[in-house]
Design a protein around this motif. Structure first.
Motif, mmCIF file in Angstrom:
data_model
loop_
_atom_site.group_PDB
_atom_site.id
_atom_site.type_symbol
_atom_site.label_atom_id
_atom_site.label_comp_id
_atom_site.label_asym_id
_atom_site.label_seq_id
_atom_site.Cartn_x
_atom_site.Cartn_y
_atom_site.Cartn_z
ATOM 1 N N TYR A 233 48.232 37.262 46.099
ATOM 2 C CA TYR A 233 48.747 38.285 45.383
ATOM 3 C C TYR A 233 50.140 38.976 45.933
ATOM 4 O O TYR A 233 50.727 39.633 45.081
ATOM 5 N N THR A 248 46.773 35.591 39.751
ATOM 6 C CA THR A 248 46.107 36.491 40.439
ATOM 7 C C THR A 248 46.263 37.987 40.323
ATOM 8 O O THR A 248 45.630 38.889 40.302
ATOM 9 N N GLN A 249 47.516 38.195 39.736
ATOM 10 C CA GLN A 249 48.030 39.764 39.125
ATOM 11 C C GLN A 249 47.210 39.953 38.030
ATOM 12 O O GLN A 249 46.801 41.000 37.945
#
Length: 295
Positions: A233, A248-249
């Motif tokens: 991240y 992941t963001q």
């Protein structure tokens, strides 16, 4: 496993070690994953509605990803980019690992390992910020390239995924070097000399002698690097441009900005499934088992 621990440490300590491993696996691995699956199959409801007639299991949260073309494109881009990061890290790490294991003297190898490890004493976010400064439009890298006349104007290294790839290769290189180094170090140097004496070139020697012996280390490094890259991240958040988002963001946004833990859990579980599939694929390609990787 228990018998080996018992013969080495005794019954009491063996039971304690097995117990701690079981607590770690159940409490920190299995139960959180089961909870995540449970969340992913349920709708996002107000606390008063949880357990009510609307609180039913369904695949709606998973369908959201496949119906959202932007999120789906970012998902596949993240997987492909993680594979690319793994490949680049392997290309960079293999020569270093071989040099440390078979070429460098013990003193030089120790010095090189120390130089590799010291930067990782610094927090990952600070190391990523250092790459942000280096790759900036008016940063030292552009100044150096302009000074020696390689480029005529500054390059925007952080405008796409280039900065993310560089930052990840740097961030996870040790996770590739050390498994390969440990595998190559156990190779009898006489086998390399024999191959060379029989007329094999360096490429053929590595392909037929070194790499087959180092397969467990290569597989371990690839698995660790891919999983870290896919789940990263900080690096894409700091080095990526607005148009180069990481999956992941999106998961983070679902959990902490959107407040929809159920949708975030579904996205996170799909990413976990892909990582498990990659592990199985690597083990099949390199023809290694869990026992070989564990060594």
């Amino acid at each position: 496993m228990f018998s080996q621990l018992k013969s080495r440490f005794g019954s009491g300590l063996a039971v304690g070690i097995i117990g701690m491993i079981a607590i770690w696996l159940i409490g920190l691995v299995i139960l959180p994953q089961l909870l995540m699956v449970d969340y992913s199959l349920r709708p996002n409801l107000l606390p008063a509605d949880i357990g009510g007639p609307e609180d039913v299991y369904s695949l709606t949260n998973y369908e959201t990803l496949f119906s959202n073309k932007i999120h789906l494109a970012i998902f596949f881009k993240t997987i492909w980019s993680s594979v690319l990061v793994t490949s680049l890290t392997l290309v960079v790490s293999y020569p270093i690992a071989f040099y440390l294991a078979k070429v460098a003297t013990p003193q030089k190898a120790a010095l090189c390992l120390l130089l590799l490890i010291i930067p990782f004493w610094i927090n990952e976010i600070l190391r990523t910020f250092s790459w942000y400064i280096i790759l900036a439009y008016k940063g030292p890298l552009n100044a150096l390239l302009l000074g020696v006349g390689i480029i005529d104007r500054p390059i925007r290294f952080l405008s796409g995924d280039g900065g993310v790839l560089i930052g990840m290769v740097y961030a996870y290189i040790l996770f590739m070097i050390f498994p390969i180094y440990n595998a190559i170090e156990s190779l009898d140097t006489n086998q390399i000399k024999a191959a060379r004496n029989l007329g094999a070139g360096w490429i053929r020697t590595h392909w037929r002698v070194v790499i087959p012996h180092a397969k467990p280390g290569i597989a371990t490094g690839c698995i660790m690097t891919f999983m870290l890259a896919a789940g990263s991240y900080a690096v894409p958040a700091l080095l990526g441009s607005p148009g180069s988002r990481w999956f992941t963001q999106i998961i983070y946004n679902w959990f902490f900005e959107g407040g929809d833990w159920n949708q975030g859990a579904a996205y996170a579980f799909l990413l976990l499934v892909i990582c498990i599939g990659f592990i199985a694929l690597v083990m099949r390609v390199f023809k290694v088992g869990l026992g070989d990787i564990a060594k």
